[in-house]
Design an enzyme around this catalytic site. Structure first.
Site, PDB file in Angstrom:
ATOM      1  N   LYS A 181     -12.219  -2.107  18.725  1.00 33.63           N
ATOM      2  CA  LYS A 181     -10.909  -2.657  19.110  1.00 33.63           C
ATOM      3  C   LYS A 181     -10.569  -2.343  20.564  1.00 33.63           C
ATOM      4  CE  LYS A 181      -9.069  -2.489  14.373  1.00 33.63           C
ATOM      5  NZ  LYS A 181      -7.868  -2.479  13.541  1.00 33.63           N
ATOM      6  N   ASN A 232       0.840  -1.201   0.000  1.00 36.66           N
ATOM      7  CA  ASN A 232       0.000   0.000   0.000  1.00 36.66           C
ATOM      8  C   ASN A 232       0.867   1.241   0.000  1.00 36.66           C
ATOM      9  OD1 ASN A 232       0.543   0.816   2.854  1.00 36.66           O
ATOM     10  ND2 ASN A 232      -0.357  -1.201   3.220  1.00 36.66           N
ATOM     11  N   ASP A 257      -5.247  -9.089  13.090  1.00 39.97           N
ATOM     12  CA  ASP A 257      -5.305  -7.668  13.446  1.00 39.97           C
ATOM     13  C   ASP A 257      -4.382  -7.465  14.650  1.00 39.97           C
ATOM     14  OD1 ASP A 257      -5.954  -5.130  14.504  1.00 39.97           O
ATOM     15  OD2 ASP A 257      -7.877  -5.199  13.460  1.00 39.97           O
ATOM     16  N   ILE A 258      -3.227  -6.895  14.394  1.00 39.50           N
ATOM     17  CA  ILE A 258      -2.182  -6.769  15.426  1.00 39.50           C
ATOM     18  C   ILE A 258      -2.658  -5.866  16.559  1.00 39.50           C
ATOM     19  CG2 ILE A 258       0.206  -6.059  15.870  1.00 39.50           C
ATOM     20  CD1 ILE A 258       0.671  -6.522  12.794  1.00 39.50           C
ATOM     21  N   PHE A 302      -4.428   4.037  14.821  1.00 35.73           N
ATOM     22  CA  PHE A 302      -4.593   5.070  13.802  1.00 35.73           C
ATOM     23  C   PHE A 302      -5.736   4.643  12.882  1.00 35.73           C
ATOM     24  CE2 PHE A 302      -1.384   8.488  13.281  1.00 35.73           C
ATOM     25  CZ  PHE A 302      -0.718   8.296  14.482  1.00 35.73           C
ATOM     26  N   LYS A 306       7.150 -18.474 -10.015  1.00 36.96           N
ATOM     27  CA  LYS A 306       6.593 -17.282 -10.655  1.00 36.96           C
ATOM     28  C   LYS A 306       5.361 -17.664 -11.484  1.00 36.96           C
ATOM     29  CE  LYS A 306       7.829 -13.726 -13.927  1.00 36.96           C
ATOM     30  NZ  LYS A 306       8.681 -13.472 -15.085  1.00 36.96           N
ATOM     31  N   ASP A 352      -4.855  -6.031   5.373  1.00 38.98           N
ATOM     32  CA  ASP A 352      -5.957  -6.738   6.032  1.00 38.98           C
ATOM     33  C   ASP A 352      -6.132  -8.138   5.449  1.00 38.98           C
ATOM     34  OD1 ASP A 352      -6.733  -4.751   7.841  1.00 38.98           O
ATOM     35  OD2 ASP A 352      -7.792  -3.668   6.261  1.00 38.98           O
TER      36      ASP A 352
END
Ligand code: CTP
Length: 399
Positions: free
Chosen positions: A340, A209, A305-306, A322, A288, A278
């Site tokens: 959370k 990302n 999900d850490i 965040f 490959k 995610d």
């Protein structure tokens, strides 16, 4: 200022040794006492007399010098040091250090000392890039040796690339930052995640990302400035580690989770700034993938999900998340805060060239029972300091 801090400056045999007398002056200017230890190679580049003149102390270089050993033996020297700084550090010396060799005075002092060790590598770019050197550097890092630099630019060998020693003024500042800072977080451990993750599709392709890691690195630095011991678990980014911070490099969400698990038990504050994938390809190809069909489906599965995993621990650190959202920022962020079970969430709007890889940001802080504070807009460094100041207040109030 490093008033009275005792630094053993190890000088090894690279051309950058001509800059080390200047480094001694910069360290002395900061109030440090400097004892120079030269290797035989270093003496080919600069004379001991130069270092004696700038440090005000006779230079040590021989393990078998009976007069010097009688005055201050190598074990005493190892105990005397508050910090051992090797600048320049050659590829050869780092190999010695990585493998625990003790075949000269400097290597022996490093091995016999409980003081933190920092190296400022300086060498030809190919030598720096060499796998053997990189493996040694990774090993040293994993053992807590601070690696300062190298910089990139033109080299004495006529080539251009990574391998220049960090300039003396910046090196002295980086060395100073290695000493414990007194502040409201002195004695506290702050654990952070930062940057993107990479999830493999096949051996040559991955999904990632736009996170640059800049915000996370700024928060790590701000935590350090408040006196905390900081561990930064970082995905692949193009940023220098802020001075005085221990960085653990990872690639995948699973590796990031494992690194956090290994560090979290002793953390007082956990801050998740990373943009963790995610989903990851459920069955990454071992070979490959060849373009044999018109379309390709990659089946994805959820990653751990850490942040949630840390928040569910008992006892747990003060947990900050965040939220990067493209729309309805505060509504989504508050939902995350609740779901959370976080102590605090920092929300920002992303997309349309906003935030990712930018130097500026705008943050809103949310906490339970409707708490809300706008940190406003500004550089990531400024916002990180405001955020950390706020976290300190909430953390102290909660205890
Ligand atoms: N996070 C994490 N581990 C993950 C995913 C996210 O630690 N596998 C952390 C991020 O570092 C950030 C926060 O969780 O602090 C927000 O992540 P995000 O993915 O936006 O939250 P989600 O609950 O997955 O929300 P969404 O519905 O937007 O997917």
């Amino acid at each position: 200022m490093m008033n009275g801090k005792r630094i053993v400056l190890g000088v090894t045999g690279g051309i950058a040794a001509y800059k080390s007398p200047d480094l001694v002056r910069r360290l002395v200017e900061q109030g440090a006492e400097v004892q120079v230890v030269m290797t035989a190679g270093a003496r080919q580049f600069v004379t001991p007399m130069t270092f004696q003149a700038v440090s005000g102390r006779p230079v040590r270089s021989d393990l078998w010098d009976s007069a010097a050993e009688a005055a201050m033996g190598h074990i005493e020297l190892a105990r005397w040091a508050d910090l051992i700084l090797i600048a320049p550090a050659t590829a050869d010396f780092m190999a010695h250090l990585a493998h625990g060799l003790a075949d000269d005075l400097l290597a022996t002092v490093c091995l016999a000392s409980a003081a933190p060790v920092a190296v400022a590598p300086a060498m030809n770019r190919q030598m720096w890039a060499n796998e053997a050197t990189q493996a040694n550097v990774a090993l040293l890092r994993s053992r807590g040796v601070h690696v300062l630099g190298p910089d990139s630019g033109s080299q004495a060998c006529g080539e251009t690339g990574e391998g220049r020693m960090v300039e003396p003024l910046a090196l002295a500042a980086a060395a100073m930052a290695l000493f414990p800072v007194q502040g409201p977080l002195s004695g506290k451990r702050v654990l952070l995640t930062a940057g993107p993750t990479r999830e493999c599709i096949d051996p040559v392709r991955f999904i990632t990302n736009r996170s640059s890691g800049k915000m996370g690195y700024a928060v790590a630095q701000a935590a350090r400035e408040l006196g905390a011991e900081v561990v930064l678990v970082s995905g692949p980014v193009n940023l220098c580690t802020p001075p005085g911070i221990r960085r653990v490099d990872v690639e995948t969400a699973a590796q990031m989770h494992a690194a956090v698990q290994a560090e979290v038990a002793t953390a007082d504050i956990f801050i998740a700034t990373a943009a963790v994938a995610d989903y990851r390809p459920a069955n990454p190809a071992g070979l490959k993938i060849k373009k044999v069909s018109d379309s390709l489906e990659v089946h994805m599965e959820r990653t751990v999900d850490i942040l949630l995993a840390v928040a569910q621990r008992s006892p747990r650190p003060f947990v900050v998340g965040f939220a990067a959202e493209t729309n309805d920022v505060e509504m989504h962020a508050r939902a995350k805060l609740e779901r959370k079970n976080l102590d605090l969430i920092a929300a920002n709007e992303v997309g349309d060239c906003k935030v990712f890889d930018q130097d500026d940001n705008a943050l809103v802080l949310l906490w339970r029972d409707g708490g809300r504070l706008e940190l406003g807009a500004g550089s990531k460094a400024l916002l990180a300091r405001r955020l950390m100041a706020f976290i300190v207040g909430r953390y102290q109030a909660q205890r």
